[in-house]
Design a protein around this motif. Structure first.
Motif, mmCIF file in Angstrom:
data_model
loop_
_atom_site.group_PDB
_atom_site.id
_atom_site.type_symbol
_atom_site.label_atom_id
_atom_site.label_comp_id
_atom_site.label_asym_id
_atom_site.label_seq_id
_atom_site.Cartn_x
_atom_site.Cartn_y
_atom_site.Cartn_z
ATOM 1 N N ILE A 277 73.160 18.883 28.551
ATOM 2 C CA ILE A 277 71.942 18.647 27.774
ATOM 3 C C ILE A 277 71.517 17.185 27.888
ATOM 4 C CG2 ILE A 277 71.005 18.544 25.422
ATOM 5 C CD1 ILE A 277 71.059 21.326 26.497
ATOM 6 N N ASP A 278 72.499 16.275 27.913
ATOM 7 C CA ASP A 278 72.134 14.856 27.964
ATOM 8 C C ASP A 278 71.602 14.434 29.330
ATOM 9 O OD1 ASP A 278 74.453 14.801 29.433
ATOM 10 O OD2 ASP A 278 75.616 13.658 27.977
ATOM 11 N N ALA A 279 71.523 15.371 30.294
ATOM 12 C CA ALA A 279 70.871 15.058 31.568
ATOM 13 C C ALA A 279 69.351 15.013 31.403
ATOM 14 C CB ALA A 279 71.255 16.085 32.627
ATOM 15 N N GLY A 280 68.855 15.582 30.298
ATOM 16 C CA GLY A 280 67.430 15.530 30.020
ATOM 17 C C GLY A 280 66.696 16.796 30.437
ATOM 18 N N ALA A 281 65.461 16.908 29.939
ATOM 19 C CA ALA A 281 64.673 18.127 30.151
ATOM 20 C C ALA A 281 64.353 18.371 31.619
ATOM 21 C CB ALA A 281 63.374 18.049 29.339
ATOM 22 N N ALA A 282 64.062 17.308 32.368
ATOM 23 C CA ALA A 282 63.690 17.482 33.774
ATOM 24 C C ALA A 282 64.818 18.143 34.559
ATOM 25 C CB ALA A 282 63.323 16.140 34.394
ATOM 26 N N GLU A 283 66.046 17.709 34.314
ATOM 27 C CA GLU A 283 67.193 18.288 35.027
ATOM 28 C C GLU A 283 67.446 19.727 34.584
ATOM 29 O OE1 GLU A 283 70.136 18.681 37.742
ATOM 30 O OE2 GLU A 283 68.695 17.030 37.543
ATOM 31 N N ILE A 284 67.267 20.001 33.290
ATOM 32 C CA ILE A 284 67.452 21.367 32.791
ATOM 33 C C ILE A 284 66.445 22.309 33.436
ATOM 34 C CG2 ILE A 284 67.294 22.843 30.748
ATOM 35 C CD1 ILE A 284 68.311 20.444 29.107
ATOM 36 N N MET A 285 65.171 21.901 33.498
ATOM 37 C CA MET A 285 64.145 22.763 34.073
ATOM 38 C C MET A 285 64.307 22.898 35.588
ATOM 39 S SD MET A 285 62.800 23.773 31.399
ATOM 40 C CE MET A 285 61.522 24.821 32.100
ATOM 41 N N ALA A 286 64.800 21.833 36.246
ATOM 42 C CA ALA A 286 65.057 21.927 37.684
ATOM 43 C C ALA A 286 66.182 22.925 37.953
ATOM 44 C CB ALA A 286 65.418 20.556 38.247
ATOM 45 N N THR A 287 67.209 22.907 37.101
ATOM 46 C CA THR A 287 68.300 23.875 37.231
ATOM 47 C C THR A 287 67.802 25.285 36.995
ATOM 48 O OG1 THR A 287 69.866 22.180 36.444
ATOM 49 C CG2 THR A 287 70.612 24.471 36.406
ATOM 50 N N LEU A 288 66.894 25.454 36.025
ATOM 51 C CA LEU A 288 66.330 26.770 35.745
ATOM 52 C C LEU A 288 65.587 27.314 36.961
ATOM 53 C CD1 LEU A 288 65.636 29.067 33.756
ATOM 54 C CD2 LEU A 288 63.665 27.712 33.015
ATOM 55 N N ARG A 289 64.845 26.456 37.643
ATOM 56 C CA ARG A 289 64.112 26.903 38.833
ATOM 57 C C ARG A 289 65.068 27.360 39.936
ATOM 58 N NH1 ARG A 289 60.621 22.652 37.355
ATOM 59 N NH2 ARG A 289 61.743 21.147 38.669
ATOM 60 N N ARG A 290 66.247 26.709 40.011
ATOM 61 C CA ARG A 290 67.207 27.066 41.057
ATOM 62 C C ARG A 290 67.888 28.413 40.800
ATOM 63 N NH1 ARG A 290 68.116 21.299 41.120
ATOM 64 N NH2 ARG A 290 69.786 21.454 39.563
ATOM 65 N N VAL A 291 67.931 28.867 39.534
ATOM 66 C CA VAL A 291 68.605 30.136 39.234
ATOM 67 C C VAL A 291 67.608 31.260 38.963
ATOM 68 C CG1 VAL A 291 70.548 28.895 38.237
ATOM 69 C CG2 VAL A 291 68.773 29.773 36.720
ATOM 70 N N ARG A 292 66.329 30.972 38.949
ATOM 71 C CA ARG A 292 65.314 31.956 38.615
ATOM 72 C C ARG A 292 65.346 33.150 39.557
ATOM 73 N NH1 ARG A 292 59.896 28.794 37.989
ATOM 74 N NH2 ARG A 292 59.585 29.424 40.154
ATOM 75 N N PRO A 293 65.155 34.393 39.042
ATOM 76 C CA PRO A 293 64.831 34.757 37.658
ATOM 77 C C PRO A 293 66.047 34.714 36.735
ATOM 78 C CG PRO A 293 64.972 36.722 39.013
ATOM 79 C CD PRO A 293 65.099 35.552 39.947
ATOM 80 N N LEU A 294 65.830 34.210 35.539
ATOM 81 C CA LEU A 294 66.906 34.057 34.572
ATOM 82 C C LEU A 294 67.251 35.407 33.947
ATOM 83 C CD1 LEU A 294 68.572 31.763 33.110
ATOM 84 C CD2 LEU A 294 66.876 31.913 31.287
ATOM 85 N N THR A 295 68.548 35.684 33.858
ATOM 86 C CA THR A 295 68.984 36.922 33.206
ATOM 87 C C THR A 295 69.675 36.667 31.877
ATOM 88 O OG1 THR A 295 71.097 36.893 34.413
ATOM 89 C CG2 THR A 295 69.247 38.096 35.425
ATOM 90 N N ASP A 296 70.194 35.441 31.678
ATOM 91 C CA ASP A 296 70.834 35.108 30.408
ATOM 92 C C ASP A 296 71.140 33.615 30.388
ATOM 93 O OD1 ASP A 296 71.761 35.525 27.877
ATOM 94 O OD2 ASP A 296 73.642 36.479 28.463
ATOM 95 N N ALA A 297 71.455 33.111 29.205
ATOM 96 C CA ALA A 297 71.841 31.707 29.048
ATOM 97 C C ALA A 297 72.820 31.611 27.893
ATOM 98 C CB ALA A 297 70.615 30.832 28.783
ATOM 99 N N THR A 298 73.780 30.722 28.022
ATOM 100 C CA THR A 298 74.763 30.507 26.965
ATOM 101 C C THR A 298 74.925 29.012 26.729
ATOM 102 O OG1 THR A 298 76.611 30.503 28.543
ATOM 103 C CG2 THR A 298 76.043 32.612 27.508
ATOM 104 N N GLY A 299 75.313 28.670 25.515
ATOM 105 C CA GLY A 299 75.540 27.277 25.163
ATOM 106 C C GLY A 299 77.004 27.024 24.872
ATOM 107 N N GLU A 300 77.429 25.798 25.111
ATOM 108 C CA GLU A 300 78.819 25.433 24.875
ATOM 109 C C GLU A 300 79.172 25.597 23.399
ATOM 110 O OE1 GLU A 300 81.743 21.521 25.473
ATOM 111 O OE2 GLU A 300 79.645 21.484 26.116
ATOM 112 N N ALA A 301 80.299 26.239 23.134
ATOM 113 C CA ALA A 301 80.733 26.456 21.757
ATOM 114 C C ALA A 301 80.954 25.132 21.049
ATOM 115 C CB ALA A 301 82.015 27.279 21.734
#
Length: 611
Positions: A277-301
């Motif tokens: 998360i601390d990589a920032g929004a740009a990195e998060i959205m870039a990662t999302l584009r690389r895995v698209r289409p998204l089927t699920d997401a999980t957060g660290e416990a």
């Protein structure tokens, strides 16, 4: 002839369109209606809202319920959005405490450095001692000024004062030698005594320079590089203040801890990736584009983002009766923002704006809950209830009733929790449903301005700002003046106000008009413009936006006074005709899905007639 009502169940509102369908599929639209959605979209809690909007629409058309042939509802698979503010940086202070609450009327001017001494202990100070006098509650301003003057006459260097009451100017005007005085310190008893301190007051119209500068504080207290790094949050929190106090405490007296930001794991059809998360929004959205289409997401416990995604799943499970394990995150939107973080060691509730990521997540479940909703509606209305096509597809049909549109046409349906997009051309409709819309914008405004008032943040999002310059006129945010026949409310004088439909509403913050406007426009751009481009890119032929001829902006957020223009400007360079929809030439950007449901049903009737 059949009398039908198309009903669009949205995240925030439920809309209806009444129409007559004659043999051959000829449609005559009669009326429309709008009501707040009851419950979460796509659940049986929607029944009261749908019943209300149907009855209201029929009443407007002058037709009784008994004449109704069918109710057409959109395929409103349950969608819920969750928001999380995950702080990337967190203020930690281990060497200093501070006061920087910025009272309206500090006294004197300049910078004073010395050791904190209680007012009652001034007679015990040795000549030549440099002290900061701490005046507690119950001390009269004349007595305070007289006591400081006596100490100065004995050779004590009183370089500044910290006062409980609102007496700074009264005290400063009675001193034999001018010193900076900070008042309105309600928790003055918590100011540590016998500690090195600095008091700074700027001239009227200016802000402090030394205590808002990390190196200025380092110079005053003779700090090394590591100590300077640790007190940097103090300086950031004091930027823009007219007065401030910093007190250095023994090492370890004030401590803080940092909470890890955590990881977000994005799971696509072919690949799974994790991003900090601390990589920032740009990195998060870039990662999302690389895995698209998204089927699920999980957060660290154990992190905020993990808890937020778990709450979204639990909420949807409870509302729909779906097993938690069957609920999937369909989309996420990450936005860089700032959140006010309380400074550890602060003595008057100071806050520093820290970097954060706002995360919106959206889930879908099966169509099972929708079928149950249709059954409940049949029971409540006593008529046939038909589930129509995909929401975005219906919105396209409704948007095509906007005068001046043609194929290929794209729609952007801007709601409260999500942004829908669809493109119709060559008989094929491509659509996408993305997380993040009006609710996220409101959250960003509320957080960045430190309002802690969602209703006010919503008004700031929806309406223009002004500054009350006199009792009879305001200066609008575009620079024009607006005059009134009646005097303005006293509480609005000299304040930034929101000019809402309900009247003039003061904004209780020290931020100036330009800052509030900048936060509002930035939030809208980060969410609506970014999401609009993201959505259009996914539905455009070959991902090329230049293949789209027309974009019609629909939904409640399309009524906003600046969002459609911001989107139009963003796509103007691609040769796209973009504007706010006017469904059926009369409804504006509302009622597109409800109208599309009727148009789709009429097309089916026409095909049946031909067959």
């Amino acid at each position: 002839m059949a009398l039908v009502v198309g009903v669009d169940i949205g995240n925030s509102t439920t809309e209806a369109c009444v129409a007559e369908i004659r043999p051959g599929g000829r449609v005559t639209y009669l009326s429309g209606a709008l009501t707040p959605t009851s419950g979460v979209k796509g659940t049986t809690d929607n029944v009261p809202g749908v019943v209300e909007v149907v009855r209201r629409a029929l009443s407007s058309a002058g037709r009784p319920v008994r004449e109704l042939s069918a109710v057409l509802v959109n395929e409103a698979t349950p969608v819920i959005s969750g928001l999380a503010m995950e702080t990337i940086t967190e203020t930690i202070v281990t060497e200093s405490t501070m006061i920087g609450h910025n009272p309206d009327t500090p006294g004197g001017a300049g910078l004073g450095v010395g050791e904190t001494v209680a007012f009652g202990s001034l007679p015990d100070c040795a000549p030549g001692a440099k002290v900061i006098c701490v005046v507690g509650s119950g001390v009269d301003f004349e007595d305070a000024a007289a006591g400081i003057n006596k100490a100065v006459a004995r050779g004590v260097e009183v370089t500044g004062a910290i006062v409980h009451a609102d007496d700074a100017t009264l005290i400063a005007n009675r001193l034999s030698a001018p010193i900076p005085v900070v008042d309105e310190v309600t928790l003055v008893e918590k100011v540590p005594l016998g500690m090195p301190a600095a008091v700074e007051v700027a001239e009227p119209g200016r802000t402090i320079r030394t205590l808002s500068n990390s190196y200025g504080i380092a110079t005053v207290f003779d700090l090394d590089a590591e100590q300077t790094r640790m007190i940097a949050p103090v300086a950031r929190a004091l930027v823009g203040n007219r007065s401030a106090v910093v007190v250095r405490t023994p090492s370890g007296d004030v401590t803080g801890r940092r909470i890890p930001a955590g990881n977000l794991t994005l799971i696509g059809e072919q690949v799974k990736r994790s991003v900090e998360i601390d990589a920032g929004a740009a990195e998060i959205m870039a990662t999302l584009r690389r895995v698209r289409p998204l089927t699920d997401a999980t957060g660290e416990a154990g992190t905020h983002v993990g808890g937020m995604l778990a709450r979204v799943r639990d909420t949807m499970s409870e509302l729909t009766g779906t097993a938690v394990g069957a609920v999937r995150i369909q989309d996420v939107l990450a936005v860089d923002t700032f959140v006010p973080q309380e400074v550890t060691g602060a003595l008057a509730g100071e806050f520093a704006l820290e970097n954060a990521v706002a995360l919106a997540a959206m889930v879908r479940t099966s169509r099972g809950p929708m079928r149950l909703l249709a059954e409940k509606l049949r029971e409540a209305l006593g008529v046939e209830v038909l589930i129509g096509g995909v929401e975005a597809d219906m919105a396209v049909l409704g948007a095509l009733t906007t005068p001046g549109t043609g194929r290929p046409v794209a729609i952007l349906d801007l709601g409260g929790g999500s942004t829908d997009a669809a493109v119709a051309g060559d008989g094929v409709v491509r659509s996408v449903h993305l997380a993040g819309a009006g609710d996220l914008v409101t959250k960003l405004i509320d957080s960045e301005l430190g309002l802690d008032n969602r209703e006010l943040a919503e008004d700031i999002k929806k309406y223009p700002l002004a500054k009350a310059e006199s009792f009879f006129h305001v200066r609008m945010e575009d620079g024009t003046a607006r005059f009134f026949d009646e005097p303005l409310p006293a509480q609005a004088f000299a304040r930034v106000v929101v000019l809402s439909d309900a009247g003039m509403r003061p904004v209780p913050t020290r931020h100036n008009l330009e800052k509030i406007r900048q936060v509002r426009r930035s939030a809208k751009h980060k969410v609506f413009v970014v999401n609009a481009l993201r959505a259009l890119e996914q539905v455009a032929p070959g991902g090329n936006l230049r293949q789209i001829g027309f974009v019609v902006v629909l939904g409640g957020s399309a009524l906003d006074f600046e969002i459609p223009d911001m989107i139009a400007e963003a796509v103007a360079g691609m040769g796209i005709v973009c504007g706010t929809g006017n469904v059926r030439g009369s409804e504006g950007p509302r009622n597109a899905v409800a109208t599309g449901l009727v148009a789709s049903h009429a097309l089916d009737v026409s095909l049946e007639t031909v067959g």
